[in-house]
Design an enzyme around this catalytic site. Structure first.
Site, short mmCIF file in Angstrom:
data_model
loop_
_atom_site.label_atom_id
_atom_site.label_comp_id
_atom_site.label_asym_id
_atom_site.label_seq_id
_atom_site.Cartn_x
_atom_site.Cartn_y
_atom_site.Cartn_z
CG ASP A 91 -2.12 -0.84 1.10
OD1 ASP A 91 -2.47 -1.19 -0.05
OD2 ASP A 91 -2.71 -1.19 2.13
NE ARG B 4 -1.99 3.80 13.25
CZ ARG B 4 -1.42 2.97 12.42
NH1 ARG B 4 -0.36 3.31 11.75
NH2 ARG B 4 -1.91 1.78 12.24
CG ASP C 244 -5.17 3.57 12.87
OD1 ASP C 244 -5.12 3.86 14.08
OD2 ASP C 244 -5.05 2.41 12.45
CB SER D 46 -6.36 -5.27 7.85
OG SER D 46 -5.77 -4.12 8.44
N1 ARG Z 1 -9.32 -1.04 16.15
C1 ARG Z 1 -7.99 -0.70 16.55
C2 ARG Z 1 -7.89 0.76 16.86
O1 ARG Z 1 -8.63 1.54 16.34
C3 ARG Z 1 -6.94 -1.13 15.57
C4 ARG Z 1 -7.01 -0.50 14.20
C5 ARG Z 1 -5.99 -1.02 13.20
N2 ARG Z 1 -6.18 -2.41 12.93
C6 ARG Z 1 -5.71 -3.08 11.87
N3 ARG Z 1 -5.92 -4.35 11.84
N4 ARG Z 1 -5.06 -2.49 10.90
O2 ARG Z 1 -7.04 1.15 17.63
#
Ligand code: ARG
Length: 406
Positions: free
Chosen positions: A15, A95, A124, A178
């Protein structure tokens, strides 16, 4: 017009590799690839060359593992912050740091914009952009995956684009999931996991073994805390990165720290995700048990309400906010007595308590005991009960009267 210079949050995967090329094409931009290492356990050695081969003018790989654990994960641990009482927030804590690294590098390199590869319906993107707007409002934020021109509808289309442009992607067998991973935990969604009635297929788990096939003998470990932060395991002092890595290994072996959660996203939808966080869950468990021993009741009760607010704030992307700083100041004050050791036993997916002690323990055996060493003043209980129950007794009887029952 001067050429746009964009710093891209780059992972080395398909990606973000496609994104680097796409930005060069659609923005007539110089692209700088920035990879923050918070313990993804991926081959980071080749990431830099990959970014350059993809067309980035410069590439940076920045090790932030220690900062991540010490300055992001440990404060959340001290807060007992579990989102919706379950999720230790590996992704949500990672993040803001990744976004901070990106904007700092962007500023240092004289960039005009930053770009990320988050989709338009997750948390995110919010975390990313709120941090970028907070720390560097002068930078433009670009989210190619939300751009109608992005247009890739499948991984195959991305691979074809990569091949056409000579982007060096290693096409591995496509995982149906993912996955976002760092030292504090792994987040896994999509594929079969989208049906909340479906138990997670065994191939969804990345770092923990199946509890059923975990060792048949339990393993006891001792964790030492100093002012709420873990400092040693089994008597060996470890820096934050080594400590969490060690607990991930031992916890993973015993299949602990698996979480299957339907959660409320900030963008309004419920999503189903599974998490693996053996180290984080062992630490949360042990820390909480130590607080039971060392915090006085009203502080502990109030702190519980802060835990939920803290988790919501982190989850909702407000890491860099005055309220989080104020919470940390309160929490650090409470942690002054949260030192000592906790013994936990790991066995086939479970974490059990095997003992706790602290030099600041509020547990007084002479007050608690039912033996002859008892020093509690029993006769004082009589007057206490009378006064304690007085308002309830008075009000209850007044209500009976008011209801015409007396
Ligand atoms: N639901 C989690 C959060 O918002 C993880 C998000 C990312 N998950 C992923 N499988 N890419 O913190």
């Amino acid at each position: 017009m001067a050429k746009e210079k964009i710093a891209v949050a780059y992972s080395g995967g398909l990606d973000t590799s496609v994104m680097v090329r796409w930005l060069i094409e659609h923005y007539d931009a110089d692209v700088i690839a920035v990879t923050g290492n918070i313990g993804e356990n991926k081959e980071l050695a080749s990431v830099k060359e990959k970014a350059l081969a993809t067309g980035a003018k410069k590439a940076f790989v920045i090790d932030a593992q220690k900062e991540f654990i010490a300055d992001y994960c440990y404060p959340a641990l001290k807060a007992n912050a579990l989102y919706e009482n379950a999720y230790p927030m590996a992704t949500a804590l990672g993040r803001p740091l990744l976004a901070k690294i990106l904007v700092e590098t962007a500023i240092q390199e004289g960039c005009t914009a930053v770009a990320h590869g988050c989709t338009g319906k997750g948390n995110d993107q919010v975390r990313f952009e709120v941090v970028a707007n907070t720390l560097a409002p002068q930078l433009k934020v670009i989210a190619p995956l939300r751009d109608p021109r992005w247009g890739f509808k499948s991984r195959e289309e991305e691979i074809a684009y990569a091949q056409k442009h000579g982007i060096p992607v290693i096409v591995t067998k496509k995982s149906p999931y993912s996955i976002d991973a760092n030292l504090w935990g792994v987040s896994i969604e999509c594929g079969a996991l989208e049906d909340p009635m479906t138990p997670p297929p065994s191939d969804a788990y990345q770092i923990t073994g199946d509890p059923q096939s975990a060792p048949d003998t339990p393993e006891t470990i001792t964790i030492e805390f100093d002012k709420g932060a873990p400092v040693a395991v089994n008597g060996t002092h470890l820096d934050p990165v080594a400590l969490v890595a060690a607990l991930n290994t031992v916890g993973g072996r015993h299949g602990v720290g698996r979480i299957d959660l339907v959660e409320n996203r900030l963008v309004g939808i419920k999503s189903r995700e599974i998490y693996e966080a053996p180290g984080a869950m062992i630490l949360h468990f042990a820390h909480r048990e130590l607080e039971r021993l060392t915090l006085d009741k009203p502080t502990a009760r109030f702190k519980d309400s802060v835990a939920r607010e803290y988790a919501d704030l982190v989850y909702n992307g407000l890491w860099f906010s005055p309220l989080r700083n104020a919470f940390d100041a309160f929490i650090d004050e409470t942690q002054k007595s949260v030192s000592g050791i906790v013994k936990v036993q790991l066995f086939k997916g479970s974490i059990a308590l095997n003992g706790r002690s602290s030099p600041f323990s509020l547990y007084n055996e002479n007050l608690a005991t039912y033996t002859t060493s008892d020093t509690f003043n029993h006769s004082a209980a009589e007057g206490f009960i009378h006064i304690w129950g007085l308002p309830a007794k008075t009000a209850w009887n007044a209500q009976l009267k008011a209801n015409g029952k007396k």
